[in-house]
Scaffold this motif. Structure first.
Motif, short mmCIF file in Angstrom:
data_model
loop_
_atom_site.label_atom_id
_atom_site.label_comp_id
_atom_site.label_asym_id
_atom_site.label_seq_id
_atom_site.Cartn_x
_atom_site.Cartn_y
_atom_site.Cartn_z
N THR A 1 -2.49 55.05 61.06
CA THR A 1 -3.75 55.66 60.64
C THR A 1 -3.74 55.85 59.13
O THR A 1 -2.68 55.88 58.48
N ARG A 2 -4.93 55.95 58.61
CA ARG A 2 -5.11 56.10 57.16
C ARG A 2 -4.30 57.28 56.64
O ARG A 2 -4.28 58.35 57.25
N GLY A 3 -3.64 57.06 55.49
CA GLY A 3 -2.83 58.12 54.89
C GLY A 3 -1.37 58.09 55.28
O GLY A 3 -0.53 58.68 54.59
N GLN A 4 -1.05 57.40 56.38
CA GLN A 4 0.35 57.34 56.80
C GLN A 4 1.14 56.37 55.93
O GLN A 4 0.60 55.67 55.07
N ASN B 1 2.83 53.30 51.10
CA ASN B 1 2.47 54.72 51.24
C ASN B 1 0.96 54.88 51.25
O ASN B 1 0.21 54.00 50.79
N ALA B 2 0.54 56.03 51.75
CA ALA B 2 -0.89 56.39 51.71
C ALA B 2 -1.76 55.23 52.16
O ALA B 2 -2.63 54.74 51.42
N LEU B 3 -1.53 54.79 53.37
CA LEU B 3 -2.24 53.61 53.89
C LEU B 3 -3.75 53.76 53.81
O LEU B 3 -4.32 54.83 54.06
N LEU C 1 -7.57 51.61 54.80
CA LEU C 1 -8.10 50.67 55.80
C LEU C 1 -7.92 49.22 55.36
O LEU C 1 -7.61 48.34 56.17
N ASP C 2 -8.08 48.98 54.05
CA ASP C 2 -7.97 47.61 53.52
C ASP C 2 -6.54 47.06 53.55
O ASP C 2 -6.33 45.89 53.24
N ASP C 3 -5.59 47.90 53.88
CA ASP C 3 -4.21 47.41 54.00
C ASP C 3 -4.00 46.67 55.31
O ASP C 3 -2.94 46.06 55.50
N SER C 4 -4.97 46.71 56.19
CA SER C 4 -4.86 45.97 57.45
C SER C 4 -4.78 44.48 57.13
O SER C 4 -5.68 43.92 56.49
N ALA C 5 -3.71 43.86 57.56
CA ALA C 5 -3.47 42.45 57.22
C ALA C 5 -2.21 41.98 57.92
O ALA C 5 -1.50 42.75 58.55
N LEU C 6 -1.93 40.68 57.74
CA LEU C 6 -0.65 40.11 58.16
C LEU C 6 0.27 40.14 56.94
O LEU C 6 -0.12 39.70 55.86
N TYR C 7 1.46 40.69 57.11
CA TYR C 7 2.42 40.76 56.01
C TYR C 7 3.53 39.74 56.28
O TYR C 7 4.20 39.78 57.32
N LEU C 8 3.69 38.86 55.31
CA LEU C 8 4.67 37.79 55.43
C LEU C 8 5.81 37.98 54.46
O LEU C 8 5.58 38.40 53.32
N CYS C 9 7.01 37.72 54.89
CA CYS C 9 8.09 37.63 53.93
C CYS C 9 8.59 36.19 53.92
O CYS C 9 8.43 35.46 54.91
N ALA C 10 9.14 35.80 52.80
CA ALA C 10 9.65 34.45 52.64
C ALA C 10 10.94 34.50 51.84
O ALA C 10 11.02 35.22 50.84
N SER C 11 11.93 33.78 52.28
CA SER C 11 13.19 33.78 51.54
C SER C 11 13.43 32.40 50.94
O SER C 11 12.89 31.40 51.40
N SER C 12 14.21 32.40 49.89
CA SER C 12 14.56 31.14 49.23
C SER C 12 15.90 31.31 48.53
O SER C 12 16.39 32.43 48.34
N LEU C 13 16.46 30.17 48.18
CA LEU C 13 17.69 30.20 47.40
C LEU C 13 17.27 30.16 45.94
O LEU C 13 16.69 29.19 45.49
N ASN C 14 17.56 31.22 45.23
CA ASN C 14 17.18 31.34 43.82
C ASN C 14 15.66 31.29 43.66
O ASN C 14 14.92 31.78 44.48
N GLY D 1 5.68 36.98 60.33
CA GLY D 1 4.73 37.99 59.89
C GLY D 1 4.72 39.24 60.75
O GLY D 1 5.16 39.24 61.91
N THR D 2 4.23 40.33 60.15
CA THR D 2 3.97 41.58 60.85
C THR D 2 2.49 41.87 60.70
O THR D 2 1.96 41.91 59.59
N ARG D 3 1.82 42.06 61.84
CA ARG D 3 0.38 42.37 61.82
C ARG D 3 0.23 43.87 61.76
O ARG D 3 0.59 44.58 62.69
N LEU D 4 -0.31 44.37 60.64
CA LEU D 4 -0.54 45.80 60.46
C LEU D 4 -2.02 46.11 60.60
O LEU D 4 -2.86 45.47 59.97
N THR D 5 -2.31 47.07 61.44
CA THR D 5 -3.69 47.55 61.60
C THR D 5 -3.72 49.01 61.18
O THR D 5 -2.94 49.82 61.67
#
Lengths: 114, 107
Positions: A14-17, A79-81, A83-96, A108-112
């Motif tokens: 929820t918003r603010g979390q 912090n302080a979530l 509404l517009d933070d709702s999205a898919l969050y992707l991380c990507a790794s690489s060598l250097n 990805g992590t789907r955040l609502t």
């Protein structure tokens, strides 16, 4: 060779979390980048960590922060979530430098945010 | 300012026809450009990068600094090419993706 993993898969807040998302890099990779992908948009670069230090940041406010650990796993904290933070969050790794080297993406992590 | 522009959100071509996915960029330095692809229910993955000057799965992309473009081309589209394609630019320690083009190859 283990691929990039992310947890959790889905999350509702929820918003603010505050939220922490986790990423485990591909074996041997020392650089991790985080992206936010809103619906219908391309990934937007949040920041990049190289050997545990922030090494580049996109146009995101300071309430988006991260950590990279000695084993090259990483966290994205928001912090302080809003509404517009709702999205898919992707991380990507690489060598250097991912600027020159292939980035390997996680699922990805789907955040609502309600 | 939008660094990477992909003007077509959707593109449909028939199998065997040539395909071109457009990408224009904005960057005053020396760009490093990439095409990433996401097949249905799969992760985003690298297709090709301009510094390698390689052809992957029959796709090529040439960097045109005069036109600030990095269009992706394939002479004969295959059904398995149907996917979401993203053009990406590396600028210093920043990374920019376009909004993507969804390619559908019609059998």
């Amino acid at each position: 060779e283990t691929g990039v993993t992310q947890s959790p898969t889905h999350l509702i807040k929820t918003r603010g979390q505050q939220v922490t998302l986790r990423c485990s890099s591909q074996s041997g990779h020392n650089t991790v980048s985080w992206y936010q992908q809103a619906l219908g948009q391309g990934p937007q670069f949040i920041f990049q960590y190289y050997r545990e230090e922030e090494n580049g940041r996109g146009n995101f406010p300071p309430r988006f922060s991260g950590l990279q650990f000695p084993n090259y796993s990483s966290e994205l904290n928001v912090n302080a979530l809003e509404l517009d933070d709702s999205a898919l969050y992707l991380c990507a790794s690489s060598l250097n430098r991912p600027q020159a080297n292939e980035q390997f993406f996680g699922p990805g992590t789907r955040l609502t945010v309600l | 300012a939008q660094r990477v522009t992909q003007p077509e959100k959707l593109l449909s071509v028939f199998k065997g026809a040539p395909v071109e996915l457009k990408c224009n960029y904005s960057y005053s330095g020396s760009p490093e450009l990439f095409w990433y692809v996401q097949y249905s229910r799969q992760r985003l993955q690298l297709l090709l990068r301009h510094i390698s000057r390689e052809s992957i799965k029959g796709f090529t992309a040439d960097l045109n600094k005069g036109e600030t473009s990095f269009h992706l081309k394939k002479p004969f589209a295959q059904e398995e090419d149907s996917a979401m394609y993203y053009c990406a630019l590396s600028a210093g320690n920043q990374f920019y993706f376009g909004t993507g083009t969804s390619l559908t190859v019609i059998p």
